[in-house]
Structure formats: structure tokens, C-alpha cells
Design a protein around this motif. Structure first.
Motif, PDB file in Angstrom:
ATOM      1  N   LYS A   7      12.227 -19.747  33.459  1.00  0.00           N
ATOM      2  CA  LYS A   7      12.278 -18.967  35.310  1.00  0.00           C
ATOM      3  C   LYS A   7      13.716 -18.603  35.784  1.00  0.00           C
ATOM      4  CE  LYS A   7      10.195 -21.633  39.004  1.00  0.00           C
ATOM      5  NZ  LYS A   7      10.337 -22.956  39.428  1.00  0.00           N
ATOM      6  N   MET A   8      14.453 -19.704  35.308  1.00  0.00           N
ATOM      7  CA  MET A   8      16.003 -19.416  35.795  1.00  0.00           C
ATOM      8  C   MET A   8      16.615 -18.204  34.902  1.00  0.00           C
ATOM      9  SD  MET A   8      19.345 -22.044  34.681  1.00  0.00           S
ATOM     10  CE  MET A   8      20.828 -21.497  35.517  1.00  0.00           C
ATOM     11  N   ARG A   9      16.175 -17.878  34.658  1.00  0.00           N
ATOM     12  CA  ARG A   9      16.803 -16.518  33.272  1.00  0.00           C
ATOM     13  C   ARG A   9      15.708 -15.282  34.985  1.00  0.00           C
ATOM     14  NH1 ARG A   9      16.078 -11.612  30.878  1.00  0.00           N
ATOM     15  NH2 ARG A   9      17.632 -11.303  29.750  1.00  0.00           N
ATOM     16  N   GLU A  10      14.819 -15.304  35.105  1.00  0.00           N
ATOM     17  CA  GLU A  10      13.871 -14.755  36.099  1.00  0.00           C
ATOM     18  C   GLU A  10      15.091 -14.801  37.702  1.00  0.00           C
ATOM     19  OE1 GLU A  10      12.093 -11.655  36.276  1.00  0.00           O
ATOM     20  OE2 GLU A  10      12.455 -12.877  34.068  1.00  0.00           O
ATOM     21  N   GLU A  11      14.623 -15.598  37.764  1.00  0.00           N
ATOM     22  CA  GLU A  11      15.749 -15.491  38.995  1.00  0.00           C
ATOM     23  C   GLU A  11      16.994 -15.699  39.570  1.00  0.00           C
ATOM     24  OE1 GLU A  11      15.453 -20.019  40.163  1.00  0.00           O
ATOM     25  OE2 GLU A  11      13.265 -20.057  40.196  1.00  0.00           O
ATOM     26  N   GLU A  30      21.427 -15.381  27.232  1.00  0.00           N
ATOM     27  CA  GLU A  30      20.901 -15.206  26.455  1.00  0.00           C
ATOM     28  C   GLU A  30      22.103 -15.355  24.890  1.00  0.00           C
ATOM     29  OE1 GLU A  30      21.230 -10.402  26.351  1.00  0.00           O
ATOM     30  OE2 GLU A  30      19.890 -10.647  28.611  1.00  0.00           O
ATOM     31  N   ASN A  31      23.134 -16.190  24.751  1.00  0.00           N
ATOM     32  CA  ASN A  31      23.387 -17.147  24.299  1.00  0.00           C
ATOM     33  C   ASN A  31      24.101 -15.760  23.054  1.00  0.00           C
ATOM     34  OD1 ASN A  31      23.564 -19.061  25.476  1.00  0.00           O
ATOM     35  ND2 ASN A  31      22.300 -20.554  24.030  1.00  0.00           N
ATOM     36  N   GLU A  32      24.297 -14.857  23.226  1.00  0.00           N
ATOM     37  CA  GLU A  32      24.379 -13.506  22.333  1.00  0.00           C
ATOM     38  C   GLU A  32      25.682 -14.105  21.711  1.00  0.00           C
ATOM     39  OE1 GLU A  32      24.894 -10.802  25.706  1.00  0.00           O
ATOM     40  OE2 GLU A  32      23.042  -9.933  25.189  1.00  0.00           O
ATOM     41  N   LYS A  33      25.875 -14.217  20.326  1.00  0.00           N
ATOM     42  CA  LYS A  33      26.572 -13.592  19.402  1.00  0.00           C
ATOM     43  C   LYS A  33      28.324 -12.141  20.442  1.00  0.00           C
ATOM     44  CE  LYS A  33      24.450 -16.449  15.608  1.00  0.00           C
ATOM     45  NZ  LYS A  33      24.495 -16.251  13.778  1.00  0.00           N
ATOM     46  N   TYR A  34      27.578 -10.912  20.044  1.00  0.00           N
ATOM     47  CA  TYR A  34      28.333 -10.453  20.873  1.00  0.00           C
ATOM     48  C   TYR A  34      29.068 -10.093  22.090  1.00  0.00           C
ATOM     49  CZ  TYR A  34      31.041  -6.027  21.960  1.00  0.00           C
ATOM     50  OH  TYR A  34      31.027  -5.152  22.091  1.00  0.00           O
ATOM     51  N   GLU A  37      32.947  -6.372  26.693  1.00  0.00           N
ATOM     52  CA  GLU A  37      34.218  -6.410  27.491  1.00  0.00           C
ATOM     53  C   GLU A  37      34.122  -6.397  29.123  1.00  0.00           C
ATOM     54  OE1 GLU A  37      38.144  -3.934  25.267  1.00  0.00           O
ATOM     55  OE2 GLU A  37      36.463  -2.876  26.494  1.00  0.00           O
ATOM     56  N   TRP A  38      34.572  -7.746  29.771  1.00  0.00           N
ATOM     57  CA  TRP A  38      34.754  -7.331  31.350  1.00  0.00           C
ATOM     58  C   TRP A  38      32.490  -8.012  31.359  1.00  0.00           C
ATOM     59  CZ3 TRP A  38      39.248  -7.628  32.599  1.00  0.00           C
ATOM     60  CH2 TRP A  38      39.827  -6.584  32.272  1.00  0.00           C
ATOM     61  N   GLU A  39      32.586  -8.722  31.257  1.00  0.00           N
ATOM     62  CA  GLU A  39      31.049  -9.081  30.721  1.00  0.00           C
ATOM     63  C   GLU A  39      31.153 -10.717  31.897  1.00  0.00           C
ATOM     64  OE1 GLU A  39      28.040  -7.277  27.768  1.00  0.00           O
ATOM     65  OE2 GLU A  39      29.265  -9.651  27.568  1.00  0.00           O
ATOM     66  N   ASN A  40      30.275 -10.775  32.432  1.00  0.00           N
ATOM     67  CA  ASN A  40      29.892 -12.136  33.304  1.00  0.00           C
ATOM     68  C   ASN A  40      29.107 -12.676  33.081  1.00  0.00           C
ATOM     69  OD1 ASN A  40      32.561 -12.371  35.309  1.00  0.00           O
ATOM     70  ND2 ASN A  40      30.976 -11.094  35.719  1.00  0.00           N
ATOM     71  N   HIS A  41      28.855 -14.185  32.343  1.00  0.00           N
ATOM     72  CA  HIS A  41      28.149 -14.817  31.084  1.00  0.00           C
ATOM     73  C   HIS A  41      27.287 -15.585  31.832  1.00  0.00           C
ATOM     74  CE1 HIS A  41      27.951 -12.328  26.976  1.00  0.00           C
ATOM     75  NE2 HIS A  41      29.380 -12.291  27.498  1.00  0.00           N
ATOM     76  N   ILE A  42      26.407 -16.441  31.623  1.00  0.00           N
ATOM     77  CA  ILE A  42      26.150 -17.665  32.079  1.00  0.00           C
ATOM     78  C   ILE A  42      25.069 -18.013  30.566  1.00  0.00           C
ATOM     79  CG2 ILE A  42      23.749 -17.083  33.492  1.00  0.00           C
ATOM     80  CD1 ILE A  42      24.005 -19.401  35.321  1.00  0.00           C
ATOM     81  N   ASP A  43      25.330 -19.000  30.289  1.00  0.00           N
ATOM     82  CA  ASP A  43      24.710 -19.531  28.913  1.00  0.00           C
ATOM     83  C   ASP A  43      24.258 -21.348  28.926  1.00  0.00           C
ATOM     84  OD1 ASP A  43      25.345 -17.168  28.309  1.00  0.00           O
ATOM     85  OD2 ASP A  43      27.257 -17.535  26.853  1.00  0.00           O
ATOM     86  N   PHE A  44      23.364 -21.415  28.104  1.00  0.00           N
ATOM     87  CA  PHE A  44      23.121 -22.933  27.754  1.00  0.00           C
ATOM     88  C   PHE A  44      22.941 -22.916  26.558  1.00  0.00           C
ATOM     89  CE2 PHE A  44      19.786 -26.061  27.391  1.00  0.00           C
ATOM     90  CZ  PHE A  44      20.222 -26.595  28.904  1.00  0.00           C
TER      91      PHE A  44
END
Length: 106
Positions: A7-11, A30-34, A37-44
């Protein structure tokens, strides 16, 4: 702490669309391993939210951790807003942006 990450991801994705930020580089819960460049991330991970940006060669620039999903979302959008401002300023100064986007390309 009971968090519905789907739900948080969809919001977050809806807010990205609302702001017209679809052309930005980002990763939402998405907690990607890869890391690109020039990305903004939010992980849990391990009960905490992590918000950070990657730079050239996907090196991490500042990593913020939060227990609050609201604080994490606010920081994530702060970084997206900053990405737009920085790249618009680069274009105004006849410098190369981090990458191409209709949000700042001439």
C-alpha cells in the motif's frame, strides 16, 4: 510495527505520477541488489526505512534511516524535488545534467 509495504509503495508511486516525476530515476521499496546511477531510493529492511541517492557509478550519497514511514516518504520526495532543482540549475548554467529528463531538458 505493522506496515503494509504494498500500500505504501502504491501511494508513493501515485504521488510520483501526480507530481509528474515518472521520468526520474527511482526505486520504491524494491530493495534491489543492483543500484543504478543517479537514482533515489526508499527501501525497508530490518524494521527500518532507508532513503538515499546514488551518484555516478552507483555510489551511495548519504543514507538516512527512519522508523516512521511518513518521515521516510517526506525525505524521499525531498530528494526527488532536489534532483529536479539541481538538474534544472545545471541546464540554466549550460552544464550537463545527471541524465536526460523532460523535467529539465530544453
Amino acid at each position: 510495527m505493522n506496515i503494509n509495504l504494498d500500500k505504501m509503495r502504491e501511494e508513493i508511486l501515485q504521488e510520483i505520477k501526480k507530481r509528474g516525476y515518472e521520468s526520474l530515476r527511482y526505486s520504491v521499496l524494491e530493495n534491489e541488489k543492483y543500484k543504478g546511477e543517479w537514482e533515489n531510493h526508499i527501501d525497508f529492511e530490518n524494521g527500518k526505512f532507508y532513503v538515499y541517492s546514488t551518484m555516478g557509478r552507483a555510489s551511495v550519497a548519504g543514507k538516512y534511516d527512519f522508523e516512521s514511514s511518513l518521515d521516510a516518504k517526506n525525505k524521499f520526495f525531498e530528494l526527488l524535488d532536489l534532483t529536479v532543482k539541481i538538474n534544472r540549475r545545471s541546464i540554466e548554467r549550460n552544464k550537463l545534467p545527471e541524465y536526460s529528463s523532460p523535467l529539465w531538458d530544453k
